[in-house]
Design an enzyme around this catalytic site. Structure first.
Site, short mmCIF file in Angstrom:
data_model
loop_
_atom_site.label_atom_id
_atom_site.label_comp_id
_atom_site.label_asym_id
_atom_site.label_seq_id
_atom_site.Cartn_x
_atom_site.Cartn_y
_atom_site.Cartn_z
N GLY A 47 0.83 -1.19 0.00
CA GLY A 47 0.00 0.00 0.00
C GLY A 47 0.87 1.24 0.00
O GLY A 47 2.07 1.17 0.28
N GLN A 52 3.31 9.86 1.27
CA GLN A 52 4.61 9.19 1.25
C GLN A 52 5.45 9.61 0.04
O GLN A 52 6.66 9.41 0.03
CB GLN A 52 4.46 7.67 1.28
N CYS A 100 6.91 -0.64 6.63
CA CYS A 100 6.45 0.57 5.95
C CYS A 100 7.55 1.01 5.01
O CYS A 100 8.73 1.04 5.40
CB CYS A 100 6.15 1.66 6.98
N LEU A 101 7.19 1.39 3.80
CA LEU A 101 8.20 1.87 2.86
C LEU A 101 8.88 3.14 3.37
O LEU A 101 9.98 3.46 2.94
CB LEU A 101 7.57 2.14 1.48
N HIS A 142 -3.33 0.91 8.51
CA HIS A 142 -1.97 1.44 8.38
C HIS A 142 -1.95 2.62 7.40
O HIS A 142 -1.37 3.68 7.70
CB HIS A 142 -1.05 0.31 7.89
N GLU A 143 -2.58 2.44 6.24
CA GLU A 143 -2.55 3.49 5.22
C GLU A 143 -3.29 4.74 5.66
O GLU A 143 -2.84 5.86 5.43
CB GLU A 143 -3.11 2.98 3.90
N HIS A 146 -1.45 7.09 7.85
CA HIS A 146 -0.52 8.01 7.16
C HIS A 146 -1.19 9.36 6.89
O HIS A 146 -0.53 10.40 6.89
CB HIS A 146 -0.07 7.42 5.81
#
Ligand code: NI
Length: 186
Positions: A47, A52, A100-101, A142-143, A146
């Site tokens: 995701g 991000q 997480c990226l 999670h997304e 952000h």
């Protein structure tokens, strides 16, 4: 194809409370989504939130592939979710690994609601309303975090589980191939 640089923890933009999107089906929006798609695929994330890649809008994309950890989980085709709202269904929580990226190479155990209902729209302004459990629910939580400037490490209850993938794998804490890789939302 435009793979964008993914911001990393410490960059103040990741703490932004993102703005709602009010115009749909615009060329700017479609270009942004394509950039996010290209970036997520290049980084093998499950995701990605627009912030991000530095764009402070309430927009996330995610997809859920078949995963041995969640054999009962239906794979979710790529989903564009705009202005999302999450509501827990029941009070059940479960704890599992996330990465997480924006926190590359690291993993930690994070409690999340087991089942949620989420609403929002797609890129054309069409309503989305779904109930999700398990890994799907985890990725969405999670997304959406952000979009409020929250990274998964802030949701961890025991920082002793936090560490680099290689170290955690060497310690036998988890099996690398079983991680919902870079997962849960990167
Ligand atoms: Ni993430």
């Amino acid at each position: 194809m435009a793979v964008k640089k993914v911001l990393r923890i410490g960059n103040p933009l990741l703490k932004t409370r993102c703005r709602s999107i009010t115009e749909f089906d615009t060329s700017e929006l479609h270009t942004l989504i394509q950039d996010m798609r290209d970036t997520m695929q290049a980084e093998q994330g499950a995701g990605l939130a627009a912030i991000q890649i530095g764009i402070p809008l309430r927009l996330v994309i995610f997809s859920v592939d078949a995963n041995p950890r969640y054999p009962e989980a239906e794979p979710i085709p790529e989903t564009v979710l705009i202005n999302p709202v999450i509501e827990p269904v029941g009070t059940g929580m479960e704890t599992d690994w996330e990465g997480c990226l924006s926190v590359p190479g690291l993993r930690g155990l994070v409690p999340r609601y087991q089942t949620i209902r989420y609403t929002g729209t797609d890129q054309y302004g069409q309503p989305i309303a779904t109930t999700a459990s398990g890994f799907h629910a985890r990725v969405v939580q999670h997304e959406v975090d952000h979009l409020d400037g929250i990274l998964y490490v802030e949701r961890m209850q025991d920082m002793k589980s936090f560490g680099f993938v290689e170290e955690l794998a060497a310690a036998g804490v988890f099996e690398r191939q079983c991680i919902p890789c870079e997962t849960s939302g990167e």
